[in-house]
Design an enzyme around this catalytic site. Structure first.
Site, PDB file in Angstrom:
ATOM      1  N   ASP A 143       0.816  -1.210   0.000  1.00 31.96           N
ATOM      2  CA  ASP A 143       0.000   0.000   0.000  1.00 31.96           C
ATOM      3  C   ASP A 143       0.851   1.262   0.000  1.00 31.96           C
ATOM      4  O   ASP A 143       0.612   2.197  -0.764  1.00 31.96           O
ATOM      5  CB  ASP A 143      -0.968  -0.007   1.180  1.00 31.96           C
ATOM      6  N   TYR A 144       1.882   1.269   0.827  1.00 27.53           N
ATOM      7  CA  TYR A 144       2.785   2.423   0.917  1.00 27.53           C
ATOM      8  C   TYR A 144       3.513   2.655  -0.408  1.00 27.53           C
ATOM      9  O   TYR A 144       3.563   3.772  -0.928  1.00 27.53           O
ATOM     10  CB  TYR A 144       3.787   2.162   2.043  1.00 27.53           C
ATOM     11  N   THR A 145       4.057   1.590  -0.987  1.00 22.74           N
ATOM     12  CA  THR A 145       4.823   1.715  -2.221  1.00 22.74           C
ATOM     13  C   THR A 145       3.942   2.139  -3.379  1.00 22.74           C
ATOM     14  O   THR A 145       4.331   2.974  -4.214  1.00 22.74           O
ATOM     15  CB  THR A 145       5.544   0.397  -2.539  1.00 22.74           C
ATOM     16  N   ALA A 151       1.196   3.937  -3.217  1.00 22.59           N
ATOM     17  CA  ALA A 151       0.835   5.342  -3.035  1.00 22.59           C
ATOM     18  C   ALA A 151       2.008   6.250  -3.403  1.00 22.59           C
ATOM     19  O   ALA A 151       1.826   7.291  -4.047  1.00 22.59           O
ATOM     20  CB  ALA A 151       0.390   5.590  -1.601  1.00 22.59           C
ATOM     21  N   LYS A 152       3.213   5.866  -2.998  1.00 19.26           N
ATOM     22  CA  LYS A 152       4.381   6.682  -3.331  1.00 19.26           C
ATOM     23  C   LYS A 152       4.667   6.645  -4.834  1.00 19.26           C
ATOM     24  O   LYS A 152       5.134   7.633  -5.415  1.00 19.26           O
ATOM     25  CB  LYS A 152       5.595   6.198  -2.546  1.00 19.26           C
TER      26      LYS A 152
END
Length: 267
Positions: free
Chosen positions: A172-174, A176-177
């Site tokens: 999820d973090y990757t 979004a980034k």
């Protein structure tokens, strides 16, 4: 007949760091705190945005009276972000010249606790998109009137080297980034004619922030061994790269993603 020549386009002069008003989101703790301190070191006036870390933000601002102010705002809420920009103008009497989109909402850097590919829900991705992408969008759009008044502006987005080196299942973090990287590039094209530079600075595990405090030394040592410089990047080293993108020396750079991780990832 001599060929006609068009006059060279004059790039707007970027203000010196000591003349800048800078907004750093998520600036009270961890990497954000190092970014704030780097700008303060260079003489800039800094608005320290925080969502929940009131005590840390207020203490940092109190240590630099007249040069720093702490303001609470959830970057996902456009009205709060608009109020934040107004507060910067009130506090420093000048338009915002640089924004650093560093805020990260509700994420734990614990690879063992993150949902794997077979389990992660789109809701997880949506939560990170809201904090990372919607937050940056709100901040950039709210800063545009200030950039217009100043005649130039700098946007610096914080990314990750997990785009190129996805060794941890931060799906999820990757994602979004990665979306923020695309926004960096498309906004650079759209806003460039208005004298606004948009860039990204991406890092990996930093030694040490609140997020990486529980990381075993063996992990840090393994990362260091994989870098040409033989070390793990510190928050202060990472912050210095951000200072460069805000400075007049980066006036001809936009739409770029600079990886600052000691050479672990070759971009």
């Amino acid at each position: 007949m001599a060929a006609s020549t068009s006059p060279a386009v004059q790039k707007p002069a970027a203000p010196a760091l000591a003349d800048q008003v800078v907004v750093v989101t998520g600036g009270a703790r961890g990497l954000g705190r190092s970014i704030v301190q780097a700008f303060l070191r260079e003489g800039a006036r800094v608005l320290i945005n925080y969502r929940a870390s009131a005590e840390a933000a207020e203490q940092l601002a109190a240590a630099h009276p007249g040069q720093a102010v702490a303001v609470q705002a959830d970057v996902r809420d456009r009205a709060q972000v608009d109020a934040l920009m107004s507060r910067a103008k009130e506090a420093f009497g000048a338009p915002v010249s640089t924004v650093v989109n560093n805020a990260l909402v509700d994420f734990s850097f614990n690879g063992d606790a993150r949902a794997k590919a077979g389990d992660i829900a789109y809701e997880d991705l949506g939560n990170q998109f809201s904090g990372v992408v919607e937050g940056a969008l709100n901040v950039i759009q709210a800063a545009l009137p200030s950039f217009e008044r100043a005649g130039s502006g700098r946007v610096i987005n914080i990314g990750t080297n997990l785009f190129q080196h996805p060794v941890v299942p931060y799906h999820d973090y990757t994602a979004a980034k990665a979306a923020l990287l695309s926004l960096t590039r498309t906004f650079a094209v759209d806003l460039g004619p208005r004298g606004i530079n948009v860039n990204m600075v991406s890092g990996g595990l930093l030694r040490t922030t609140d997020a990486s405090a529980a990381t075993p030394d063996a992990v840090f040592d393994a990362i260091a061994a994989g870098t040409p410089l033989g070390s793990v990047t510190t928050p202060d080293e990472f912050a210095d790269a951000i200072i460069f993108f805000a400075s007049p020396w980066a006036r001809a750079i936009t739409g770029q993603n600079l990886v600052v991780d000691g050479g672990l990832v070759k971009n």
